[in-house]
Design a protein around this motif. Structure first.
Motif, PDB file in Angstrom:
ATOM      1  N   LYS A 339       0.845  -1.209   0.000  1.00 50.44           N
ATOM      2  CA  LYS A 339       0.000   0.000   0.000  1.00 50.44           C
ATOM      3  C   LYS A 339       0.876   1.253   0.000  1.00 50.44           C
ATOM      4  N   MET A 343       0.976   4.121  -2.893  1.00 50.67           N
ATOM      5  CA  MET A 343       0.646   5.520  -2.593  1.00 50.67           C
ATOM      6  C   MET A 343       1.782   6.452  -3.015  1.00 50.67           C
ATOM      7  N   GLU A 420       0.713   8.324   6.530  1.00 56.08           N
ATOM      8  CA  GLU A 420      -0.631   7.737   6.681  1.00 56.08           C
ATOM      9  C   GLU A 420      -1.682   8.840   6.755  1.00 56.08           C
ATOM     10  N   GLN A 422      -4.591  11.354   7.605  1.00 62.71           N
ATOM     11  CA  GLN A 422      -5.878  11.173   8.280  1.00 62.71           C
ATOM     12  C   GLN A 422      -6.480   9.792   8.030  1.00 62.71           C
ATOM     13  N   SER A 423      -5.802   8.991   7.208  1.00 63.92           N
ATOM     14  CA  SER A 423      -6.294   7.629   6.975  1.00 63.92           C
ATOM     15  C   SER A 423      -5.728   6.649   8.011  1.00 63.92           C
ATOM     16  N   TRP A 425      -6.529   6.025  10.896  1.00 69.39           N
ATOM     17  CA  TRP A 425      -7.547   5.332  11.697  1.00 69.39           C
ATOM     18  C   TRP A 425      -7.748   3.893  11.218  1.00 69.39           C
ATOM     19  N   LEU A 426      -7.576   3.717   9.900  1.00 71.39           N
ATOM     20  CA  LEU A 426      -7.836   2.401   9.314  1.00 71.39           C
ATOM     21  C   LEU A 426      -6.848   1.360   9.858  1.00 71.39           C
TER      22      LEU A 426
ATOM     23  N   PRO B  85     -15.998   5.443  10.718  1.00 73.42           N
ATOM     24  CA  PRO B  85     -15.850   6.744  11.383  1.00 73.42           C
ATOM     25  C   PRO B  85     -16.806   7.792  10.819  1.00 73.42           C
ATOM     26  N   ASN B  89     -12.027   9.177   5.998  1.00 79.46           N
ATOM     27  CA  ASN B  89     -10.762   9.518   5.330  1.00 79.46           C
ATOM     28  C   ASN B  89     -10.103   8.233   4.845  1.00 79.46           C
ATOM     29  N   LEU B  90     -10.052   8.070   3.543  1.00 72.42           N
ATOM     30  CA  LEU B  90      -9.473   6.851   2.963  1.00 72.42           C
ATOM     31  C   LEU B  90      -8.307   7.252   2.067  1.00 72.42           C
ATOM     32  N   TYR B  91      -7.365   6.353   1.893  1.00 73.70           N
ATOM     33  CA  TYR B  91      -6.168   6.662   1.106  1.00 73.70           C
ATOM     34  C   TYR B  91      -6.565   7.156  -0.285  1.00 73.70           C
ATOM     35  N   PRO B  92      -6.281   8.431  -0.588  1.00 75.62           N
ATOM     36  CA  PRO B  92      -6.844   9.009  -1.817  1.00 75.62           C
ATOM     37  C   PRO B  92      -6.390   8.344  -3.106  1.00 75.62           C
TER      38      PRO B  92
END
Lengths: 594, 255
Positions: A339, A343, A420, A422-423, A425-426, B85, B89-92
């Motif tokens: 991942k 990214m 990471e 604001q993502s 949290w995942l 949530p 906010n998800l990986y763009p």
């Protein structure tokens, strides 16, 4: 019942004034609420800027006096011509800098700022929003240019004995040209955004800007010692040629010189032409703004939901890598690594940060090759000297390979957690342990840095003829074939140490609330991490080298000395790779809790 | 049948400096139950939820999910839990399918099973066509639905949702309500925060109301009515418990 509220609409300039005043208020409040340390830092920065301005003024005054000295004029006529062209050059440079930097800043301010929804839905003219954003955007660059250009131009005025009118005109001219440059940049932005999505343009611009700036900064390395006196004179003549009467950019400088020297017809004529042209460009930008800007912005809102499928290759990579890694590392770790790489690869704003070490590597490789390789011809030197030269060369290669890898680690490992954003949290809500997360971040940073450094060290060795695979297969080439293997092992271990320390600093300084990847850097932690890893690698290199030197002196064979160095340095590096992340593992589950 | 508590909070406290965000909250949610968690803005709903799913460490108190202490056995607790949530906010730069595969790997699910579940969930949420688009092209509602799909991927025993219907169209909101009901019928515990009182009133088996960090009421609609002063609707009960005197003044200003 309370009195009914009657909203009124504002005119253009009252609205601009209100928006600018609001921005000033936000800035002042921000300063008031800043920590004392920040305030003191800003005060020192202001003092520093004032000192630089005074220094530039004094230096300009002295230098321009020198350029006008009869002895220098006699020896170098081009230099004297250059002195006369200074205002033209400075005004042109200022215009071009604002034009180029203004594009990116205005793109952000006009299309990507978070307050645009609010501003454009308020009952204020769109043109007022445009003007206030334009002015806010150019102020920092204009201030910077004024800080450099004003003392030089005033220094020129003082050294040449220019008239009083020259000084206010310099300021007026620079402001007018800055507005014109910003206007032209805004027109370009509005035009481009009509065709391409603003966010994509910002990504591409960031990437191109980063590549351009690093190439510019490193091009000095090539130029060093390679520019002859003749080439310098040619360059001066080229610079002087920019001062041509037909160029609107030259009018401003010629006008300033004319006014300063008391040549009124030429001075007033060129000044009026320059100010008129600047006003025309700004007026054109202003009149176009209403239609172009609003339409472009509105189109951006409408086209936000565009289909942009991820590339098939990327999807395959994201899917296949965990399967590959699953045999050696837990699947969750492999998935995070895949991942992270996806990214990094897909966001041009990340690539603009990653491209630095690659360019550095290429530049240093070319420099090394251009500089040639020191050789100790067999039979011409004692064996110990030959061995020492080889070791020295190997360590020079190791040093450069490590520098390239370290630069990449500074981005990948130190910002592994910050990226990471604001993502996060995942990951935090998933059943992934702190150890797995640390391992994933370590691997995601370490493997690319190692590949880059090894590739660099290997290519260097081959180009230097020490590691030529064909010769090595024939048992010839490198007189100490183990040196390449030793170099690669040292690079791998040193990078592991640096990676562990960077990852630990990345945990300590994790910043997850950024909007733009370029904002994820935590200044103090980043500097400390860079310092700590640099010191660690120097210590590690010393530990790798010490047994080689010591044992060689008492007559041990080189191979045994290399193994001893690897054992000592390797143990230190492994400790540095593992202990800092282990010490910080307790903080991983708490990241992002403010 | 023995009713198992899948969510247990005991004397949960969260302080930010001197500010008490959550003050001694204790409640439980049993298997097959949907608990609606209500409260005014800033009452402590999201903080409570974040402690429940392990995103925040409580100042004191204990949270158990599916019998596991969220602080002591975080991996087991998180493996049993799905979370959506309030801000998805998800990986763009990941696509919907990639994110779901990634989540499948994080939860250690079998690949064949993950692929099947992904297609099922994308179809269910009407995201099949957008499944290969990256998130920077998704609307809020599409991200919200993907986040829910990610939370459902591993078929959790406990589902925690923070404002799940915000930004969703009526069809999607209805779909979510149906899914939550089905999950509860299959024995999962659902913990749901919402501002839409209609959803809470008609969908939830029990309702908890939090105000200024304290849990001021918890029970079924009938229990809440019984403890009230004659209010019938959840809106009236909510306003009576959390304060509503200022509403007359607001209406005056707007008149």
């Amino acid at each position: 019942m309370s009195e009914a509220v009657q909203p009124t609409t504002l005119g253009l300039w009252p609205a601009v004034w209100k928006l600018l005043r609001l921005q000033a208020l936000i800035t002042v409040r921000g300063f008031r609420r800043a920590k004392t340390g920040t305030k003191v830092g800003l005060a020192f920065a202001a003092l520093g800027i004032v000192s630089i301005i005074v220094f530039v003024f004094v230096m300009s005054f002295l230098l321009l006096n020198l350029l006008r000295s009869p002895q220098l004029v006699a020896a170098l006529p081009e230099a004297a011509h250059l002195a006369a062209s200074v205002p033209v050059l400075i005004v042109q440079a200022g215009f071009l800098i604002i034009l180029m930097t203004g594009f990116g800043v205005l793109l952000q301010a006009l299309y990507l700022a978070g307050d645009m929804d609010f501003l454009l839905s308020a009952p204020i003219p769109v043109r007022a929003v445009f003007v206030s954003k334009l002015l806010q955007a150019i102020v920092p660059n204009l201030a910077l240019i004024l800080a450099v250009a004003l003392p030089v131009l005033y220094g020129l005025g003082a050294s040449s004995g220019y008239g009083v009118l020259y000084y206010p005109l310099v300021l007026i001219m620079l402001l007018a040209l800055a507005l014109a440059a910003a206007g032209a940049a805004s027109l370009a932005v509005m035009g481009v955004v009509r065709v391409f999505p603003a966010r994509r343009v910002a990504e591409v611009l960031g990437f191109v800007g980063a590549v351009f700036s690093i190439v510019c900064s490193q091009s000095g390395q090539f130029a060093r010692g390679a520019v002859s006196a003749g080439q310098a004179a040619t360059a001066l003549r080229l610079v002087a040629r920019l001062d041509v009467a037909w160029s609107p950019l030259a009018w401003a400088g010629r006008g300033l010189v004319g006014i300063g020297e008391g040549h009124w017809p030429a001075g007033v004529g060129f000044s009026v032409l320059a100010l008129g042209a600047a006003g025309l460009v700004f007026a054109l930008a202003l009149t176009s703004a209403e239609r172009l800007y609003y339409k472009g912005w509105a189109a951006m809102q409408a086209t936000q939901r565009h289909k942009r499928p991820a590339r098939a290759g990327s999807r395959a990579a994201a899917r296949s890598l965990p399967a590959l890694g699953g045999r050696f590392v837990p699947r969750a770790v492999g998935a995070i690594v895949a991942k992270d790489w996806a990214m990094l690869r897909r966001d041009l704003r990340n690539l603009s940060q990653l491209v630095t070490p690659i360019i550095l590597g290429a530049v240093y490789a070319l420099m090394l090759l251009r500089g040639g390789v020191p050789h100790a011809e067999p039979g011409n030197a004692p064996a110990w000297l030959e061995q020492a030269l080889l070791s020295g060369l190997a360590y020079a290669n190791i040093g450069i390979a490590l520098f390239v890898g370290w630069t990449l680690l500074a981005r990948l490992a130190a910002m592994g957690f910050s990226q990471e954003g604001q993502s996060y949290w995942l990951l935090k809500a998933a059943p992934v342990s702190a150890g797995q997360l640390l391992a994933a971040k370590f691997i995601a940073a370490y493997l690319p840095a190692l590949a880059l450094s090894w590739g660099f060290a290997g290519v260097l060795a081959i180009l230097q003829g020490r590691g030529d695979p064909a010769l090595l297969l024939q048992g010839r080439g490198d007189p100490a074939p183990t040196m390449l293997g030793f170099s690669l092992a040292v690079v791998a271990l040193c990078l592991a140490a640096a990676c562990g320390i960077f990852v630990a600093f990345g945990v300590a300084g994790a910043k997850l609330d950024w909007e733009d990847p370029r904002q994820m850097v935590s200044g103090a932690t980043g500097c400390l991490g860079a310092l700590a890893t640099a010191v660690t690698m120097v210590v590690a290199l010393a530990l790798f080298a010490a047994p080689q030197i010591g044992l060689a002196l008492i007559g041990w064979p080189p191979l045994a000395a290399q193994f001893a160095g690897l054992a000592l340095g390797g143990a230190f590096c492994l400790a540095c790779a593992l202990v800092p992340p282990w010490l910080l593992r307790g903080r991983v589950p708490r990241l992002g809790e403010g | 049948m023995v009713e198992t508590s899948l969510i247990e909070m005991q004397h949960l406290v969260k302080k930010y400096g001197d500010k008490m965000a959550v003050d001694d909250v204790s409640l439980e949610v049993r298997a097959g139950e949907i608990l609606g968690f209500l409260g005014p803005n800033g009452a402590g709903k999201t903080t409570t939820i974040k402690m429940l799913v392990g995103l925040l460490q409580p100042t004191s108190g204990v949270v158990r999910v599916a019998g596991y202490d969220v602080q002591g056995q975080p991996l087991q607790a998180k493996a049993a839990c799905g979370y959506v949530p309030d801000q998805p906010n998800l990986y763009p730069k990941l696509s919907g399918r990639e994110l779901l595969r990634f989540v499948g790997d994080l939860y250690g699910l079998q690949r064949t099973q993950v692929e099947r579940r992904i297609e099922e969930l994308l179809r269910l949420f009407d995201l099949t066509a957008a499944g290969d688009d990256t998130f920077d092209s998704y609307s809020h509602g599409m991200k919200q639905k993907t986040a829910l799909a990610a939370a459902l991927l591993h078929d959790p025993r406990v589902l925690v949702l923070d404002e799940p219907t915000v930004g969703l169209d009526p069809k999607s909101a209805r779909l979510i309500k149906d899914i939550l009901r089905q999950l509860a019928e299959r024995g999962a515990a659902v913990f749901l925060s919402t501002h839409i009182l209609e959803i809470a009133e008609h969908m939830c088996d029990r309702i908890g109301i939090i105000n200024q960090g304290r849990l001021i009421a918890v029970g079924t609609m009938d229990e809440l009515r019984a403890h009230g002063q004659g209010e019938r609707s959840l809106e009236d009960i909510f306003l009576a418990l959390t304060g509503g005197a200022e509403y007359a003044e607001i209406a005056e200003v707007l008149r």
